[in-house]
Design a protein around this motif. Structure first.
Motif, PDB file in Angstrom:
ATOM      1  N   ASP A  37       0.846  -1.189   0.000  1.00 31.02           N
ATOM      2  CA  ASP A  37       0.000   0.000   0.000  1.00 31.02           C
ATOM      3  C   ASP A  37       0.882   1.239   0.000  1.00 31.02           C
ATOM      4  O   ASP A  37       1.719   1.418   0.887  1.00 31.02           O
ATOM      5  CB  ASP A  37      -0.900  -0.030   1.232  1.00 31.02           C
ATOM      6  N   LEU A  38       0.691   2.104  -0.992  1.00 28.47           N
ATOM      7  CA  LEU A  38       1.496   3.322  -1.101  1.00 28.47           C
ATOM      8  C   LEU A  38       0.733   4.569  -0.679  1.00 28.47           C
ATOM      9  O   LEU A  38       1.244   5.679  -0.823  1.00 28.47           O
ATOM     10  CB  LEU A  38       2.002   3.477  -2.544  1.00 28.47           C
ATOM     11  N   ILE A  55     -17.174  17.159  -7.170  1.00 30.29           N
ATOM     12  CA  ILE A  55     -17.349  15.743  -6.916  1.00 30.29           C
ATOM     13  C   ILE A  55     -16.174  15.279  -6.064  1.00 30.29           C
ATOM     14  O   ILE A  55     -15.015  15.519  -6.411  1.00 30.29           O
ATOM     15  CB  ILE A  55     -17.471  14.934  -8.233  1.00 30.29           C
ATOM     16  N   ALA A  56     -16.486  14.677  -4.915  1.00 31.73           N
ATOM     17  CA  ALA A  56     -15.459  14.256  -3.961  1.00 31.73           C
ATOM     18  C   ALA A  56     -14.930  12.885  -4.354  1.00 31.73           C
ATOM     19  O   ALA A  56     -15.695  11.928  -4.499  1.00 31.73           O
ATOM     20  CB  ALA A  56     -16.037  14.220  -2.555  1.00 31.73           C
ATOM     21  N   LEU A  57     -13.608  12.793  -4.517  1.00 28.57           N
ATOM     22  CA  LEU A  57     -12.957  11.558  -4.942  1.00 28.57           C
ATOM     23  C   LEU A  57     -11.853  11.178  -3.966  1.00 28.57           C
ATOM     24  O   LEU A  57     -11.349  12.021  -3.225  1.00 28.57           O
ATOM     25  CB  LEU A  57     -12.353  11.722  -6.343  1.00 28.57           C
ATOM     26  N   GLN A  58     -11.496   9.903  -3.987  1.00 26.64           N
ATOM     27  CA  GLN A  58     -10.337   9.438  -3.237  1.00 26.64           C
ATOM     28  C   GLN A  58      -9.514   8.520  -4.121  1.00 26.64           C
ATOM     29  O   GLN A  58     -10.061   7.749  -4.910  1.00 26.64           O
ATOM     30  CB  GLN A  58     -10.738   8.688  -1.967  1.00 26.64           C
ATOM     31  N   SER A  59      -8.195   8.622  -3.994  1.00 27.41           N
ATOM     32  CA  SER A  59      -7.272   7.766  -4.740  1.00 27.41           C
ATOM     33  C   SER A  59      -6.515   6.864  -3.774  1.00 27.41           C
ATOM     34  O   SER A  59      -6.169   7.287  -2.673  1.00 27.41           O
ATOM     35  CB  SER A  59      -6.245   8.595  -5.525  1.00 27.41           C
ATOM     36  N   ARG A  60      -6.263   5.634  -4.210  1.00 28.46           N
ATOM     37  CA  ARG A  60      -5.343   4.747  -3.503  1.00 28.46           C
ATOM     38  C   ARG A  60      -4.330   4.230  -4.510  1.00 28.46           C
ATOM     39  O   ARG A  60      -4.705   3.881  -5.634  1.00 28.46           O
ATOM     40  CB  ARG A  60      -6.050   3.579  -2.826  1.00 28.46           C
ATOM     41  N   VAL A  61      -3.065   4.189  -4.099  1.00 18.41           N
ATOM     42  CA  VAL A  61      -1.991   3.723  -4.967  1.00 18.41           C
ATOM     43  C   VAL A  61      -1.355   2.492  -4.331  1.00 18.41           C
ATOM     44  O   VAL A  61      -1.098   2.464  -3.125  1.00 18.41           O
ATOM     45  CB  VAL A  61      -0.921   4.815  -5.194  1.00 18.41           C
ATOM     46  N   LEU A  62      -1.110   1.482  -5.162  1.00 16.15           N
ATOM     47  CA  LEU A  62      -0.502   0.237  -4.696  1.00 16.15           C
ATOM     48  C   LEU A  62       0.635  -0.141  -5.628  1.00 16.15           C
ATOM     49  O   LEU A  62       0.592   0.144  -6.824  1.00 16.15           O
ATOM     50  CB  LEU A  62      -1.547  -0.884  -4.646  1.00 16.15           C
ATOM     51  N   GLY A  63       1.659  -0.767  -5.065  1.00 15.33           N
ATOM     52  CA  GLY A  63       2.807  -1.187  -5.858  1.00 15.33           C
ATOM     53  C   GLY A  63       2.978  -2.694  -5.796  1.00 15.33           C
ATOM     54  O   GLY A  63       2.691  -3.325  -4.776  1.00 15.33           O
ATOM     55  N   LEU A  64       3.456  -3.268  -6.889  1.00 18.49           N
ATOM     56  CA  LEU A  64       3.740  -4.699  -6.968  1.00 18.49           C
ATOM     57  C   LEU A  64       5.248  -4.894  -7.043  1.00 18.49           C
ATOM     58  O   LEU A  64       5.901  -4.375  -7.956  1.00 18.49           O
ATOM     59  CB  LEU A  64       3.064  -5.307  -8.202  1.00 18.49           C
ATOM     60  N   ARG A  65       5.799  -5.650  -6.097  1.00 19.24           N
ATOM     61  CA  ARG A  65       7.231  -5.897  -6.041  1.00 19.24           C
ATOM     62  C   ARG A  65       7.569  -7.253  -6.634  1.00 19.24           C
ATOM     63  O   ARG A  65       6.791  -8.206  -6.554  1.00 19.24           O
ATOM     64  CB  ARG A  65       7.715  -5.848  -4.589  1.00 19.24           C
ATOM     65  N   GLY A  66       8.779  -7.335  -7.209  1.00 21.91           N
ATOM     66  CA  GLY A  66       9.276  -8.580  -7.763  1.00 21.91           C
ATOM     67  C   GLY A  66      10.143  -9.332  -6.773  1.00 21.91           C
ATOM     68  O   GLY A  66      10.281  -8.945  -5.607  1.00 21.91           O
ATOM     69  N   ALA A  67      10.760 -10.409  -7.254  1.00 21.33           N
ATOM     70  CA  ALA A  67      11.554 -11.283  -6.390  1.00 21.33           C
ATOM     71  C   ALA A  67      12.737 -10.550  -5.778  1.00 21.33           C
ATOM     72  O   ALA A  67      13.194 -10.895  -4.679  1.00 21.33           O
ATOM     73  CB  ALA A  67      12.034 -12.501  -7.184  1.00 21.33           C
TER      74      ALA A  67
END
Length: 228
Positions: A37-38, A55-67
């Motif tokens: 979770d970023l 208009i009220a908005l919310q953003s969520r940013v997520l990252g995918l990590r490798g090996a």
């Protein structure tokens, strides 16, 4: 005995179950992988026809990590902060054609709906993102995050006349979206899995706007990223 037949004993969650994160009114279900979770942020976007409409908005940013802990993908989901949107809303200039980008406008230029898929197959550096998605580029730079290059960019925007809105931006290591190619024929069709993934993402977003809990299941990438 199968878990479904046990009525007195609670069942432990399965390892294959998707991780979930809230994003405004949406409930994001992520495919398998080392996601992190970023963070979230809130926005208030101005819209017509009301002179002071917001208009009220919310953003969520997520990252995918490798090996090797490399950043393989960044996913940003922006949607209504709650279920209390009110229409009608007008959406203008939301799906313009762009050189070097595959653009699909399912609404045929409608001013009251948005259904826009964009795919940039090859992004070999930050300059393109800075020019075309400057807020996203600044956000990544401020957190010193960079996806393995070359990467692809996918975005999907869906909005209704009533005020429901979901926007998804994805930066993904090309190994997640494209097969390895050995000849010209394979190279020419290498973008098809990514576009199919984009269509699956679009369908998931459309479904989510009709769900009270905004359940949004992000489809798994077509390929697992092998070691370079």
């Amino acid at each position: 005995m199968p878990c479904a037949l046990l009525t007195l004993t609670a069942c432990a969650p399965l390892a294959s179950q998707q991780a979930e994160y809230p994003a405004g009114r949406a409930r994001l279900a992520l495919p398998a992988g080392a996601w992190e979770d970023l963070g979230t942020s809130d926005q208030a976007v101005r819209l017509l026809p009301q002179p002071d409409g917001r208009i009220a908005l919310q953003s969520r940013v997520l990252g995918l990590r490798g090996a090797q802990q490399e950043l393989l993908a960044v996913l940003r989901v922006q949607t209504n902060r709650g279920n209390d949107w009110q229409g009608p809303m007008f959406w203008t200039g939301s799906c313009l054609p762009q050189q070097g980008v595959a653009v699909e406008d399912a609404t045929k230029g409608s001013r009251v709906r948005v259904d826009c898929l964009r795919f940039k197959r090859w992004v070999d550096g930050p300059q393109w993102l800075e020019k075309n998605q400057p807020d996203f580029a600044r956000w990544l730079l401020g957190r010193k995050l960079a996806v393995s290059a070359p990467y692809s960019y996918m975005s999907y925007r869906y909005a209704t006349e009533g005020g429901a809105m979901v926007a998804v931006d994805v930066l993904a290591d090309q190994r997640l979206l494209r097969p390895r190619t050995r000849n010209n024929e394979e190279f020419l069709v290498a973008g098809r899995p990514a576009l199919q993934w984009g269509h699956e993402l679009a369908q998931a977003v459309r479904v989510s706007t009709g769900m009270m809990d905004g359940y949004l299941a992000i489809p798994p990438f077509p390929y697992a990223a092998a070691a370079p």
